[in-house]
Motif scaffolding. Structure first.
Motif, short mmCIF file in Angstrom:
data_model
loop_
_atom_site.label_atom_id
_atom_site.label_comp_id
_atom_site.label_asym_id
_atom_site.label_seq_id
_atom_site.Cartn_x
_atom_site.Cartn_y
_atom_site.Cartn_z
N TRP A 59 -23.18 15.26 -0.88
CA TRP A 59 -24.49 15.01 -0.28
C TRP A 59 -24.62 13.59 0.24
CZ3 TRP A 59 -27.57 18.71 1.23
CH2 TRP A 59 -27.49 19.96 0.61
N TRP A 60 -23.77 12.67 -0.20
CA TRP A 60 -23.82 11.30 0.30
C TRP A 60 -23.56 11.23 1.80
CZ3 TRP A 60 -25.91 7.15 -1.59
CH2 TRP A 60 -26.09 7.03 -2.97
N GLN A 61 -23.02 12.28 2.38
CA GLN A 61 -22.76 12.28 3.82
C GLN A 61 -24.05 12.19 4.64
OE1 GLN A 61 -19.15 14.58 5.27
NE2 GLN A 61 -19.94 15.84 3.61
N LEU A 62 -25.17 12.52 4.02
CA LEU A 62 -26.44 12.43 4.73
C LEU A 62 -26.78 11.00 5.14
CD1 LEU A 62 -28.65 14.93 2.71
CD2 LEU A 62 -27.73 15.22 5.02
N ILE A 63 -26.19 10.01 4.46
CA ILE A 63 -26.50 8.62 4.82
C ILE A 63 -25.81 8.19 6.11
CG2 ILE A 63 -26.97 7.97 2.44
CD1 ILE A 63 -24.32 6.45 2.44
N MET A 64 -24.96 9.07 6.66
CA MET A 64 -24.32 8.71 7.92
C MET A 64 -25.32 8.73 9.08
SD MET A 64 -21.91 11.75 9.46
CE MET A 64 -21.02 12.08 7.98
N LEU A 65 -26.52 9.17 8.82
CA LEU A 65 -27.56 9.15 9.85
C LEU A 65 -28.03 7.74 10.16
CD1 LEU A 65 -29.60 12.24 8.62
CD2 LEU A 65 -27.96 12.14 10.50
N THR A 66 -27.65 6.80 9.31
CA THR A 66 -27.97 5.39 9.55
C THR A 66 -26.67 4.63 9.79
OG1 THR A 66 -27.81 4.72 7.24
CG2 THR A 66 -29.94 5.56 7.98
N VAL A 67 -26.74 3.52 10.50
CA VAL A 67 -25.54 2.72 10.78
C VAL A 67 -24.99 2.13 9.49
CG1 VAL A 67 -24.66 0.71 12.01
CG2 VAL A 67 -26.29 2.23 13.12
#
Length: 103
Positions: free
Chosen positions: A75-83
Motif C-alpha cells: 500500500w506504500w505505493q500510494l505515496i507515488m502520487l506525490t513527488v
C-alpha cells in the motif's frame, strides 16, 4: 535473474500482489516497461494508452512484491502520487531485500 526471466516472471504473476520480488526482477521489468512505452508512443496515442493500461497491473503487482521483500506493505505505493513519495519509493526499491520480511 536475467531480462527474459524477469519479464516472464512478472507476466506469469500478472496480478499477484503477495510474495516477494528481488531487485533484478523489479528493475528489469521497469526497463521493459520503459522500452515498450517508448515503442508504443511511436505508434500512436491510442497504442500507447493501451500499452500503459496493459502494463499497469503487473507494474503495481511487482512494486508491491518488491516492497514486501524489504518488509513494507504494498500500500506504500500510494505515496507515488506525490513527488516526495516517488523519491522515497525509489529509495526503498533499491534497498537489498531482508530475509525476515513478511509477505
Amino acid at each position: 535473474m536475467n531480462f527474459g526471466q524477469a519479464i516472464s516472471t512478472c507476466f506469469s504473476r500478472y496480478a499477484t500482489f503477495s510474495g516477494r520480488a528481488a531487485r533484478p526482477e523489479f528493475w528489469w521489468f521497469f526497463l521493459f516497461q520503459i522500452l515498450v512505452s517508448i515503442a508504443a508512443s511511436m505508434l500512436g496515442d491510442i497504442v500507447a494508452g493501451l500499452v500503459s493500461l496493459a502494463l499497469l497491473l503487473p507494474a503495481l503487482a511487482v512494486g508491491a512484491r518488491r516492497l514486501h521483500d524489504i518488509g513494507k506493505s504494498g500500500w506504500w505505493q500510494l505515496i507515488m502520487l506525490t513527488v516526495i513519495g516517488l523519491l522515497l519509493l525509489i529509495y526503498w526499491w533499491v534497498q537489498p531485500g531482508s530475509s525476515d520480511a513478511s509477505d
